[in-house]
Design a protein around this motif. Structure first.
Motif, PDB file in Angstrom:
ATOM      1  N   PRO A  14      33.625  29.925  34.843  1.00 44.92           N
ATOM      2  CA  PRO A  14      34.483  29.936  33.659  1.00 44.92           C
ATOM      3  C   PRO A  14      35.780  29.178  33.890  1.00 44.92           C
ATOM      4  N   ARG A  15      36.448  28.869  32.795  1.00 45.51           N
ATOM      5  CA  ARG A  15      37.799  28.325  32.847  1.00 45.51           C
ATOM      6  C   ARG A  15      38.735  29.487  32.545  1.00 45.51           C
ATOM      7  N   ARG A  16      39.231  30.120  33.598  1.00 47.12           N
ATOM      8  CA  ARG A  16      39.964  31.375  33.449  1.00 47.12           C
ATOM      9  C   ARG A  16      41.341  31.169  32.819  1.00 47.12           C
ATOM     10  N   LEU A  17      41.755  32.174  32.060  1.00 43.38           N
ATOM     11  CA  LEU A  17      43.057  32.127  31.391  1.00 43.38           C
ATOM     12  C   LEU A  17      44.183  32.393  32.384  1.00 43.38           C
ATOM     13  N   LYS A  18      45.357  31.921  32.029  1.00 43.82           N
ATOM     14  CA  LYS A  18      46.540  32.144  32.869  1.00 43.82           C
ATOM     15  C   LYS A  18      47.239  33.418  32.384  1.00 43.82           C
ATOM     16  N   LEU A  19      47.193  34.448  33.217  1.00 41.21           N
ATOM     17  CA  LEU A  19      47.857  35.715  32.926  1.00 41.21           C
ATOM     18  C   LEU A  19      48.899  36.003  34.013  1.00 41.21           C
ATOM     19  N   PRO A  20      50.081  36.539  33.632  1.00 31.03           N
ATOM     20  CA  PRO A  20      50.501  36.854  32.266  1.00 31.03           C
ATOM     21  C   PRO A  20      50.626  35.601  31.404  1.00 31.03           C
ATOM     22  N   ASP A  39      44.517  28.745  34.022  1.00 29.51           N
ATOM     23  CA  ASP A  39      44.994  28.844  35.403  1.00 29.51           C
ATOM     24  C   ASP A  39      44.082  28.007  36.297  1.00 29.51           C
ATOM     25  N   GLU A  40      44.365  26.712  36.367  1.00 22.00           N
ATOM     26  CA  GLU A  40      43.477  25.821  37.111  1.00 22.00           C
ATOM     27  C   GLU A  40      43.562  26.045  38.622  1.00 22.00           C
ATOM     28  N   ARG A  41      44.693  26.514  39.115  1.00 19.74           N
ATOM     29  CA  ARG A  41      44.766  26.832  40.550  1.00 19.74           C
ATOM     30  C   ARG A  41      43.814  27.970  40.894  1.00 19.74           C
ATOM     31  N   MET A  42      43.804  28.998  40.049  1.00 17.28           N
ATOM     32  CA  MET A  42      42.880  30.099  40.277  1.00 17.28           C
ATOM     33  C   MET A  42      41.436  29.614  40.150  1.00 17.28           C
ATOM     34  N   ASN A  43      41.167  28.783  39.141  1.00 15.89           N
ATOM     35  CA  ASN A  43      39.813  28.280  38.945  1.00 15.89           C
ATOM     36  C   ASN A  43      39.340  27.493  40.164  1.00 15.89           C
ATOM     37  N   GLU A  44      40.210  26.665  40.708  1.00 16.65           N
ATOM     38  CA  GLU A  44      39.826  25.892  41.887  1.00 16.65           C
ATOM     39  C   GLU A  44      39.602  26.801  43.088  1.00 16.65           C
ATOM     40  N   ARG A  45      40.427  27.817  43.248  1.00 21.55           N
ATOM     41  CA  ARG A  45      40.269  28.734  44.378  1.00 21.55           C
ATOM     42  C   ARG A  45      38.921  29.457  44.319  1.00 21.55           C
TER      43      ARG A  45
END
Length: 487
Positions: A14-20, A39-45
């Motif tokens: 998925p392309r995760r949302l940036k929270l908060p 949140d592309e950093r989280m997605n890449e991780r």
């Protein structure tokens, strides 16, 4: 007893949302809006983590198996493929090598794993055709069979896939849909008996002064040349989940599951064929390498061969059994392979229902802007994952545990209520960020700039002392722009 088996796996991230939720400045560029939402950093991780434990070892395993004669099918969301193109081209090349093998069929997946078919069926048709073009561009093979999103299927989805030109579709073999039927046969939904009063096909009126070309054929007419709509292959629920969910469950009565035992179960199933469907992440992510899942899969083809079971691709099964396909009534409410098989897995609690309404509002706003980039962004926000990840809200039990497992651990720092609140705020921010792109807003802003620019120029000309150098037009416009920003 079945003698033929199709194995299908789907690859998706998925392309995760940036929270908060991040505030989006008024008038932000589309690029900046995207940066605030995802949140592309989280997605890449997460992508790199799963690539290490699953994608690389599983793809090498399946490459070995297809070279040894296994027939296999695989689907990719474009959500995953975009990440692979950006963050690991070598992995994408490895998948290309797998898909290029003659024993591998590529299955079409809804490009962003979205619920667009619940929001706009005509747009869904266009997106599925675009997806087929993209898959052919990336892999050199065009998908003829699809599993949509989360293997969803209903009357309206079926007709949309028919109009999109697919030859076959995968669905989950849920008892509430199949009734007394078995998932081990080929099905179809198309009406075969003529109507007493056949409806007249709609033909758009010819524009005044323009002749209608006699050889023009609509997309519907071309699709209608096929004798039937898409054939339906139903995933065997229990035998699929024995591997997909229960394989490493030590409290399961079938644990530990060995390849010879599983091959016996498959070979002694009644029917024409079997379809097994798994997440690709089953291998190494859902079930870690120390669970024995890779050794199990490597041993399975030989055990199947000893029992006379041959592996096929979905298209090969359609070709073999199309002459004895059975009619299957389809529900209006979609079935899915998630949870207990109904959309309540995605829409069963108040938080999910609110997010789904916001998905519709974001999509509607994007349509009003007539901006294709914002429309694409709205479909990203309609990803099924954004409902899947909050299925746990107000619930308990195995389904809620699965949902909580997929929820990013970073989100839990917000607390359960915080996750829901901030996720809703993401959608509210997206709606507000799209408002400046509405055609009426753009036109009014242009008129306002023009009005602000003209008086300041005239006023400076009236009050300027004789011989004073004139103020240039560029600085006047800059001042007007600053006033607009401050306002």
């Amino acid at each position: 007893m079945v003698a033929e088996l199709a194995i299908y796996t789907v690859v998706h991230q998925p392309r995760r949302l940036k929270l908060p939720a991040q505030p989006i400045p008024r008038g932000a560029s589309i690029e900046d809006i995207v940066r605030c939402l995802f949140d592309e950093r989280m997605n890449e991780r997460y992508f790199r983590k799963v690539a290490t434990y699953c994608y690389y070892p599983a793809t090498r395993m399946f490459l070995d198996l297809v070279r040894q004669g296994l027939h296999f099918s695989i689907g990719f969301s474009l959500s995953f493929l975009r990440q692979a193109e950006a963050w690991d081209p070598a992995l994408l090349d490895l998948f290309r090598e797998l898909v290029a093998h003659e024993n591998v069929e590529i299955i079409g997946v809804e490009p962003y794993h979205s619920f667009l078919f619940l929001l706009d069926l005509p747009a869904f048709i266009a997106r599925m055709q675009w997806m087929a073009d993209e898959i052919e561009r990336i892999f050199g093979k065009r998908p003829q069979v699809t599993d949509t999103t989360e293997m969803c299927m209903s009357v309206t989805i079926y007709h949309a896939l028919d109009l999109a030109g697919f030859r076959g579709a995968l669905m989950d073999g849920r008892p509430w849909v199949l009734g007394w039927r078995e998932s081990t046969h080929l099905y179809h939904y198309t009406e075969e008996q003529p109507y007493a009063l056949p409806p007249q096909a709609y033909r758009p009126p010819t524009a005044p002064g323009r002749r209608s070309s006699g050889n023009h054929r609509s997309r519907n007419a071309v699709v209608g040349d096929r004798e039937r709509g898409p054939y339906l292959l139903a995933r065997h629920l229990d035998l699929s989940d024995d591997v997909g969910y229960r394989f490493s469950n030590r409290s399961w009565s079938g644990y530990p599951l060995y390849a010879d035992t599983y091959a016996d179960w498959l070979a002694h199933t009644w029917g024409d064929f079997l379809l097994l469907g798994w997440d690709y992440e089953t291998f190494g992510e859902h079930h870690r390498v120390d669970s024995g899942i890779f050794e199990f899969m490597r041993a399975l083809p030989a055990e199947l061969a000893r029992r006379g079971v041959q592996t096929r691709t979905p298209s090969e099964l359609i070709a073999r059994f199309q002459q004895r396909a059975y009619h299957l009534p389809l529900p209006v409410y979609p079935t899915t392979w998630a949870g207990s098989g109904g959309m309540e897995f995605f829409l069963g609690n108040s938080a999910q229902q609110t997010i789904f309404q916001l998905m519709g509002q974001v999509y509607g706003m994007a349509r009003l802007t007539e901006n294709p980039e914002l429309l694409d962004l709205a479909i990203w926000l309609a990803q099924s994952d954004n409902l899947h990840l909050i299925q746990w809200f107000g619930r308990s039990g195995p389904e809620a545990e699965v949902s909580a497992y997929f929820t990013p651990r970073e989100w839990w720092e917000l607390g359960p209520d915080g996750v829901i609140r901030e996720q809703q705020q993401v959608y509210l921010n997206a709606i507000r960020a799209m408002e400046p792109y509405l055609p009426t807003t753009v036109a009014r802003q242009e008129r306002l700039r023009a009005r602000l620019a003209r008086p300041s120029t005239a006023r400076s000309a009236r009050t300027r002392p004789a011989g004073t150098p004139g103020q240039d037009q560029g600085s006047t416009l800059l001042e007007a722009g600053y006033v607009l920003q401050k306002a």
